[in-house]
Design a protein around this motif. Structure first.
Motif, PDB file in Angstrom:
ATOM      1  N   THR A  42     -21.764 -21.050 -22.286  1.00  0.00           N
ATOM      2  CA  THR A  42     -22.092 -21.960 -23.552  1.00  0.00           C
ATOM      3  C   THR A  42     -20.659 -21.790 -24.235  1.00  0.00           C
ATOM      4  OG1 THR A  42     -24.360 -21.044 -23.748  1.00  0.00           O
ATOM      5  CG2 THR A  42     -23.511 -21.783 -25.729  1.00  0.00           C
ATOM      6  N   GLN A  43     -20.339 -22.823 -24.746  1.00  0.00           N
ATOM      7  CA  GLN A  43     -19.155 -22.928 -25.289  1.00  0.00           C
ATOM      8  C   GLN A  43     -19.132 -23.707 -26.969  1.00  0.00           C
ATOM      9  OE1 GLN A  43     -16.098 -24.789 -22.501  1.00  0.00           O
ATOM     10  NE2 GLN A  43     -15.697 -22.832 -21.738  1.00  0.00           N
ATOM     11  N   GLU A  44     -18.469 -23.138 -27.696  1.00  0.00           N
ATOM     12  CA  GLU A  44     -18.458 -23.589 -29.075  1.00  0.00           C
ATOM     13  C   GLU A  44     -17.103 -24.492 -29.084  1.00  0.00           C
ATOM     14  OE1 GLU A  44     -20.336 -23.461 -31.589  1.00  0.00           O
ATOM     15  OE2 GLU A  44     -21.673 -22.157 -30.399  1.00  0.00           O
ATOM     16  N   PRO A  45     -17.097 -25.489 -29.646  1.00  0.00           N
ATOM     17  CA  PRO A  45     -16.036 -26.653 -29.625  1.00  0.00           C
ATOM     18  C   PRO A  45     -14.774 -25.845 -29.854  1.00  0.00           C
ATOM     19  CG  PRO A  45     -17.817 -27.508 -31.068  1.00  0.00           C
ATOM     20  CD  PRO A  45     -18.287 -26.125 -30.678  1.00  0.00           C
ATOM     21  N   SER A  46     -14.764 -24.852 -30.790  1.00  0.00           N
ATOM     22  CA  SER A  46     -13.303 -24.114 -31.151  1.00  0.00           C
ATOM     23  C   SER A  46     -13.085 -23.360 -29.758  1.00  0.00           C
ATOM     24  CB  SER A  46     -13.548 -23.457 -32.444  1.00  0.00           C
ATOM     25  OG  SER A  46     -14.666 -22.447 -32.296  1.00  0.00           O
ATOM     26  N   LYS A  47     -13.794 -22.859 -28.924  1.00  0.00           N
ATOM     27  CA  LYS A  47     -13.755 -21.962 -28.028  1.00  0.00           C
ATOM     28  C   LYS A  47     -13.309 -22.659 -26.706  1.00  0.00           C
ATOM     29  CE  LYS A  47     -16.627 -18.548 -29.687  1.00  0.00           C
ATOM     30  NZ  LYS A  47     -17.788 -17.836 -29.687  1.00  0.00           N
ATOM     31  N   THR A  48     -13.375 -24.041 -26.813  1.00  0.00           N
ATOM     32  CA  THR A  48     -12.894 -24.780 -25.578  1.00  0.00           C
ATOM     33  C   THR A  48     -11.558 -24.613 -25.159  1.00  0.00           C
ATOM     34  OG1 THR A  48     -14.710 -26.285 -26.064  1.00  0.00           O
ATOM     35  CG2 THR A  48     -13.196 -27.154 -24.302  1.00  0.00           C
ATOM     36  N   GLN A  49     -11.069 -23.858 -24.031  1.00  0.00           N
ATOM     37  CA  GLN A  49      -9.848 -23.521 -23.791  1.00  0.00           C
ATOM     38  C   GLN A  49      -9.243 -24.567 -23.287  1.00  0.00           C
ATOM     39  OE1 GLN A  49     -10.275 -20.146 -21.547  1.00  0.00           O
ATOM     40  NE2 GLN A  49     -10.309 -18.736 -23.387  1.00  0.00           N
ATOM     41  N   GLU A  50      -7.855 -24.655 -23.563  1.00  0.00           N
ATOM     42  CA  GLU A  50      -6.932 -25.672 -22.707  1.00  0.00           C
ATOM     43  C   GLU A  50      -7.004 -25.223 -21.250  1.00  0.00           C
ATOM     44  OE1 GLU A  50      -4.835 -28.579 -23.472  1.00  0.00           O
ATOM     45  OE2 GLU A  50      -5.874 -28.885 -25.311  1.00  0.00           O
ATOM     46  N   THR A  51      -6.594 -26.065 -20.282  1.00  0.00           N
ATOM     47  CA  THR A  51      -6.510 -25.591 -18.975  1.00  0.00           C
ATOM     48  C   THR A  51      -5.045 -25.852 -18.590  1.00  0.00           C
ATOM     49  OG1 THR A  51      -7.283 -27.677 -18.526  1.00  0.00           O
ATOM     50  CG2 THR A  51      -8.784 -25.972 -18.319  1.00  0.00           C
ATOM     51  N   ALA A 141     -13.635 -30.336 -19.552  1.00  0.00           N
ATOM     52  CA  ALA A 141     -12.546 -29.250 -19.833  1.00  0.00           C
ATOM     53  C   ALA A 141     -11.303 -30.352 -19.941  1.00  0.00           C
ATOM     54  CB  ALA A 141     -12.443 -28.610 -18.722  1.00  0.00           C
ATOM     55  N   PRO A 142     -10.687 -29.947 -21.289  1.00  0.00           N
ATOM     56  CA  PRO A 142      -9.484 -30.906 -21.400  1.00  0.00           C
ATOM     57  C   PRO A 142      -8.198 -30.725 -20.227  1.00  0.00           C
ATOM     58  CG  PRO A 142      -9.767 -29.749 -23.183  1.00  0.00           C
ATOM     59  CD  PRO A 142     -10.735 -29.148 -22.249  1.00  0.00           C
ATOM     60  N   LEU A 143      -7.600 -31.625 -19.778  1.00  0.00           N
ATOM     61  CA  LEU A 143      -6.825 -31.471 -18.651  1.00  0.00           C
ATOM     62  C   LEU A 143      -5.301 -31.451 -18.963  1.00  0.00           C
ATOM     63  CD1 LEU A 143      -8.643 -33.826 -16.174  1.00  0.00           C
ATOM     64  CD2 LEU A 143      -8.831 -31.592 -16.297  1.00  0.00           C
ATOM     65  N   ASP A 144      -5.163 -31.655 -20.350  1.00  0.00           N
ATOM     66  CA  ASP A 144      -3.718 -31.573 -20.784  1.00  0.00           C
ATOM     67  C   ASP A 144      -2.638 -30.568 -20.192  1.00  0.00           C
ATOM     68  OD1 ASP A 144      -3.781 -33.960 -23.101  1.00  0.00           O
ATOM     69  OD2 ASP A 144      -5.535 -32.793 -23.121  1.00  0.00           O
ATOM     70  N   GLY A 145      -3.322 -29.197 -20.283  1.00  0.00           N
ATOM     71  CA  GLY A 145      -2.533 -28.304 -19.935  1.00  0.00           C
ATOM     72  C   GLY A 145      -2.031 -28.355 -18.455  1.00  0.00           C
TER      73      GLY A 145
END
Lengths: 454, 313
Positions: A42-51, A141-145
């Motif tokens: 379970t992930q809070e929006p603020s905790k979604t980590q950049e990969t 998951a965001p892929l920018d990283g």
């Protein structure tokens, strides 16, 4: 003895109760998503980590689950990508779950149900229609990283059209790597046009010219009937009429209805009149396969995308070419794009990225180009002979992206599509006039958007 | 004095001198519980728990990806302002009423016709011919019917045009589409009623027919005075089976028209599916499901209650 009977009863009832309660608690997903490894994430929006890319041990041993939609040929492509990945990471067991084509909307619904059931894959093939909903629920998951730190990511960005990347970018973050797309153009039968003495349509032809062509190409009766045009009566096929009128169904950021714009009703009136006034196209029905009819030379023109090219080749029908959608004050068309995303719940994001790179590779894109069921996303592949041999004017599928608009894909895509299409069929069956139907649709859609904000 | 169980499970008062359950009784009772355990588990997992979940969810806002939020009676209140729901209910009731009537009536007529003295080969052929559509999936038959009844490219309209009749929008005309669905359903499903009626006809003693023949009754009189009254329990069974099935119709509409044009062929189950799995408003879908379940239960109860007046056991 009575106590033994009681014991048996209690034991039986206890078993039933324990099983029932365990099912009740495991069956009720309350927002926590489980990855293939069963870890609650379970992930809070603020905790979604950049990969970001990391160096991986080539002998890493783990499992990856992949969800992909396509036909049998596309399954072979996906299998090929996985095989190449396994050459680099032989101890990673990849399970591919394949869905046969329905609509992208239905496929997106299925994926969302899958995630909700706690069976989220690690890597997922998802179209733009499902991106906003999944992003809004922190499923992707965001892929920018990865894209910025891995040379392969940088190479993808440099080779893929910006409009395709923008389609998967929400709030400045990229959530998917585009792997294929389709935009709407007009296919026409070169032989039938020649028979009627009509020149190839110009790139900037107008609705009136299109109507003139359609009328001239409509001829015959009964089993000899040839329709001037095959109307693509699905959401992505209707949108170009709005874009070429300088409007669309939703506002620019897809958060509000624009169906009350008189240009929308006006465009739909034109579409309606193609059936009932000029009678150049049959009444749209679920079973009227306009692409088969085009291939059978029962339709002289049809609105479609690259996905029909493979069928045309397979049926040895080669007397066709493509041209831009006709204009009516606005120019352009719409496009839909499919991409690969890593699930936020995946425990194996880094290794999933390595597999994603195979799907985003030039080789994979070339295979897509060779198949002719979608337009490849890379400029370098568009310039290759593999792609050019698909059609005399194949590059138009890519150049049409310039000025094209992504299919309106709000967070509540399925709801929006269902509202719009229901009212569209009311117009096309003369239940309501175009302005009345769109006024009702606007009210319903506005209510739907308001509910989202509650 | 102590409580003790008889074999039938009745609790009796007994003294220590009276017979107590022996080892065999306990083993038998345990075996009994174990035998019924799978059935009860299936019932709990597939019926009871989902039912409880539907009741719970009907009081919540739940999009399947976030945790359900309690909203009290909001979903039920929304039902009363949902104008689409009314037209969907009308469609469903219309479809169920006429599909049940025609399925049962045609099934009965076919059964009576096939119950006559036919050669075994001919009898098997006709039974198979009428029953075959029942075992073929709607997924196949719907596609065939789509092609047959397409307005501008269909086979049926092609032949109608040849004899001067203009094309009809079998599935494209909102006024005609639901009737075509009923026609299709009767073609596909009446064979099932026929088979049930054929079984029922075997239970009517031949002596009754012989008595009719002696009294000089004709075929129509025999059918109306003997066959139909004695088949009323089977008719009731068929009506209940078909009513439940038709009220929950989903497949052909979803495949052929997807509920359109507009909402003209949208059924209740399609509507529930739309809200649950396309709009992801599981709470509202659950509320509609709950009311739908109550309506079907009341309807079935009425059928049983009124059957006492016309069913002859």
């Amino acid at each position: 003895m009575k106590s033994r009977i009681k014991v048996v009863k209690v034991v039986c009832l206890s078993i039933v109760a324990v099983i029932a309660l365990s099912i009740l608690f495991t069956g009720c997903n309350t927002g926590s998503n489980k990855s293939s490894t069963g870890v609650s994430t379970t992930q809070e929006p603020s905790k979604t980590q950049e990969t970001s890319a990391t160096s991986l041990d080539k002998n890493i041993s783990t499992k990856l689950n992949v969800q992909y939609m396509g036909n049998e040929s596309q399954k072979e492509l996906a299998d090929g990508a996985i095989k190449k990945f396994n050459e680099r990471f032989p101890n990673v067991k990849v399970t591919l779950t394949f869905s046969t084509p329905t609509t992208w909307g239905q496929y997106s619904d299925k994926i969302i149900a899958l995630v909700a059931s706690g069976n989220a894959p690690d890597l997922i093939h998802i179209p733009i229609e499902g991106t906003r909903l999944m992003q809004s629920k922190d499923i992707l998951a965001p892929l920018d990283g990865y894209m910025s730190s891995d040379p392969a990511g940088k190479e993808m960005i440099s080779d893929i059209d910006k409009s395709l990347l923008d389609a998967f970018t929400v709030d400045g973050k990229l959530y998917e790597v585009p792997i294929d797309f389709n935009d709407m153009v007009i296919f026409y039968n070169t032989k039938l046009l020649k028979e009627e003495g009509l020149p190839a349509p110009k790139a900037n032809w107008t609705w009136n010219e299109f109507l003139d062509y359609s009328k001239k190409l409509t001829k015959g009766e009964g089993d000899k009937k040839v329709w001037g045009f095959g109307l693509p009566a699905f959401h992505a096929g209707i949108i170009p009429w709005f874009i070429t009128s300088g409007t669309n169904t939703l506002n620019a950021d897809w958060t509000a209805s624009n169906l009350n714009d008189p240009k929308v009703a006006s465009a739909l009136q034109f579409v309606h009149d193609l059936v009932y006034v000029s009678k150049v196209t049959p009444q749209p029905e679920q079973n009227v396969d306009i692409y088969n009819l085009f291939g059978a030379e029962r339709m002289a023109m049809v609105g479609g995308g690259m996905w029909i090219v493979n069928n045309l080749h397979q049926n040895n029908f080669e007397d066709w070419d493509i041209v831009q959608w006709p204009q009516n004050g606005g120019i352009g068309t719409d496009f839909g794009v499919g991409g690969m995303a890593i699930m936020a719940a995946s425990k194996n994001k880094d290794i999933a990225w390595e597999l994603l790179k195979e799907f985003g590779s030039k080789e994979f894109d070339q295979a897509i180009a060779a198949m002719g069921t979608a337009t490849p996303v890379r400029r370098s592949v568009i310039a290759s002979d593999v792609f050019k041999k698909q059609a005399a004017n194949a590059e138009l599928f890519y150049t049409a992206l310039e000025g094209a608009t992504a299919i309106p894909s709000p967070v509540n895509y399925s709801e929006y599509e269902s509202i719009f299409m229901r009212h569209f069929t009311e117009i096309m069956t003369n239940q309501k006039s175009a302005p009345d139907a769109m006024a009702d649709a606007h009210k319903e859609l506005t209510d739907a958007f308001a509910k989202l904000k509650k | 004095m102590q409580h003790e169980l008889e074999r039938g499970g009745r609790v009796i008062l007994s003294t220590n001198k009276q017979r107590s359950l022996n080892k065999y009784d306990v083993t038998e009772a345990t075996a009994g519980y174990l035998f019924i355990l799978p059935t009860y588990l299936c019932y709990i997992i597939f019926v009871l728990l989902p039912f409880i979940a539907v009741i719970f969810l009907s009081f919540t806002k739940y999009d399947i990806l976030s945790a359900p939020k309690f909203v009290g009676l909001d979903n039920f209140i929304e039902i009363f302002s949902d104008t689409r729901l009314l037209s969907v209910i009308i469609n469903t009731v219309y479809f169920a009423t006429f599909a049940v009537i025609f399925n049962v009536l045609i099934g009965l007529i076919l059964a009576i016709m096939l119950n006559r003295r036919l050669s075994p080969a001919l009898s098997y052929f006709f039974r198979l011919a009428y029953f075959l559509p029942v075992i073929v999936s709607y997924a196949y038959t719907s596609i065939i019917w789509q092609w047959l009844f397409s307005k501008d490219t269909g086979v049926v309209n092609y032949y109608l045009n040849l004899i001067g009749i203009p094309s009809l929008g079998w599935f494209a005309d909102p006024k005609l589409a639901l009737n075509t669905m009923i026609f299709m359903d009767v073609w596909k499903a009446c064979g099932f009623a026929m088979v049930i009626f054929l079984a029922g006809l075997q239970n009517i003693p031949k002596e009754y027919y012989e008595a009719c023949e002696i009294d000089g009754a004709n075929a129509m009189q025999t059918t109306l005075k003997i066959t139909v009254p004695l088949l009323t329990p089977t008719i009731l069974l068929n009506i209940i089976i078909y009513m439940l099935g038709c009220l929950q119709i989903f497949d052909p509409m979803n495949i052929i028209t997807q509920g359109g044009p507009g909402d003209s062929t949208r059924s209740m189950v399609m509507y529930i599916y739309e809200y649950g799995f396309q709009r992801f408003q599981m709470g509202y879908a659950s509320a509609i499901s709950l009311l739908f379940l109550i309506a079907i239960s009341i309807l079935t109860a009425i059928q049983f209650k009124t059957s006492k007046r016309w069913v002859h056991y």
